[in-house]
Write an enzyme that holds these catalytic residues in place. Structure first.
Site, PDB file in Angstrom:
ATOM      1  N   GLY A  31       0.828  -1.202   0.000  1.00 20.10           N
ATOM      2  CA  GLY A  31       0.000   0.000   0.000  1.00 20.10           C
ATOM      3  C   GLY A  31       0.861   1.251   0.000  1.00 20.10           C
ATOM      4  O   GLY A  31       2.028   1.216  -0.386  1.00 20.10           O
ATOM      5  N   HIS A  37       4.594   2.286  -7.834  1.00 20.70           N
ATOM      6  CA  HIS A  37       3.613   1.187  -7.848  1.00 20.70           C
ATOM      7  C   HIS A  37       2.717   1.303  -9.080  1.00 20.70           C
ATOM      8  O   HIS A  37       2.400   0.302  -9.729  1.00 20.70           O
ATOM      9  CB  HIS A  37       2.720   1.243  -6.606  1.00 20.70           C
ATOM     10  CG  HIS A  37       3.433   1.032  -5.309  1.00 20.70           C
ATOM     11  ND1 HIS A  37       3.587   2.040  -4.393  1.00 20.70           N
ATOM     12  CD2 HIS A  37       4.023  -0.062  -4.782  1.00 20.70           C
ATOM     13  CE1 HIS A  37       4.245   1.570  -3.344  1.00 20.70           C
ATOM     14  NE2 HIS A  37       4.528   0.301  -3.559  1.00 20.70           N
TER      15      HIS A  37
END
Ligand code: PAF
Length: 283
Positions: A31, A37
């Site tokens: 996360g 990402h």
């Protein structure tokens, strides 16, 4: 986009996709998703029909005294990033869903997980390897995307996938950097303005090391001394280690030849950061 908390549901969903003839891309994360990402998810979306992202702050990979409690968690913001980048499925399990009390198995990748970052953070790569093995087992046949920023992790994961014959193709993706050269990392958000400025020394030092290899230096000790001197000139940064390694074995060759990685770990203020660059000496 579908958000899944149960492990069995992730497996069943991705099995359904494969049964329908769709290929699966899988992006494991903790996360705090940033553009690095997003680049993994976007690439997976180009190369695979269905992309699943896992978001799990893995307690096993934090060694005592590290930032497990403070690690940034914002599922709502992460879902927005994941969906925009092309994810169709997000797996966001609780710690007990991932590791029920009865779990007794640890995955240890001998040698590769014990050096460099592993020497400074004993047990860290056992935690990574155990969580990644479980996530890849749940994801099933897939291409799985990892950033080169965490180079040692990439090597450890590649090795466990090969050793355990997991039906996964590991895809290495280039490090994404800010305009100041700092590698994107979820931990960059801990840095003060001054620390962020100081952190740019890490990439500068690696580039200086790579340039000196390209200019003909073949002694790894000399390259490490140069990288260390550049980092140590920045008072807010404390170097933990710097090394020139063979990218497959993570060992330092006696003489520099072939494909190499310059890697380092350092503290910028209280924040631990890692970085690396590739350099090649034609044989
Ligand atoms: O790179 C990360 O975010 C983590 O180490 C990973 C691969 C998701 C395992 O927890």
């Amino acid at each position: 986009m579908r958000v899944i908390e149960r492990a069995v549901e992730l497996s069943a969903t991705l099995d359904e996709q494969r049964s329908a003839g769709r290929t699966v891309g899988f992006v494991p994360t903790m996360g705090a998703l940033h553009d690095g990402h997003a680049s993994l998810i976007e690439r997976a979306a180009v190369e695979c029909d269905t992309v699943a992202v896992s978001i799990f702050v893995n307690p096993l990979q934090f060694v005592p005294g590290e930032d497990l409690a403070e690690y940034p968690r914002d599922l709502g913001a992460d879902l927005v990033v994941a969906e925009k980048a092309g994810a169709a499925v997000v797996f966001a399990p609780t710690a007990t869903e991932m590791f029920p009390d009865a779990s007794r198995t640890t995955v240890h990748v001998a040698g590769l997980g014990d050096v460099l970052e592993g020497a400074s953070r004993p047990g860290h790569f056992d935690g990574v390897a155990t969580a990644v093995t479980k996530l890849l087992a749940l994801a099933g046949r897939s291409r799985s995307y990892f950033g080169e920023k965490d180079f040692q992790q990439l090597v450890v994961v590649g090795r466990l996938v090969a050793d355990l014959s997991l039906p996964v193709e590991v895809v290495a993706c280039p490090t994404v950097r800010g305009s100041d050269g700092v590698a994107l990392s979820s931990r960059n958000r801990y840095l003060s303005v001054d620390e962020r400025e100081a952190a740019a020394v890490l990439h500068r030092a690696l580039r200086a090391g790579a340039a000196c290899v390209r200019a003909g230096e073949r002694d790894p000790g000399e390259v490490v001394d140069l990288v260390s001197a550049v980092v140590e000139a920045e008072p807010l940064v404390t170097l933990d280690y710097a090394a020139v390694v063979d990218p497959a074995t993570l060992a330092t060759p006696r003489t520099l030849a072939g494909e190499l990685r310059l890697v380092l770990g350092a503290r910028v203020g209280a924040t631990r950061l890692i970085d690396n660059v590739a350099v090649e000496v034609p044989r």
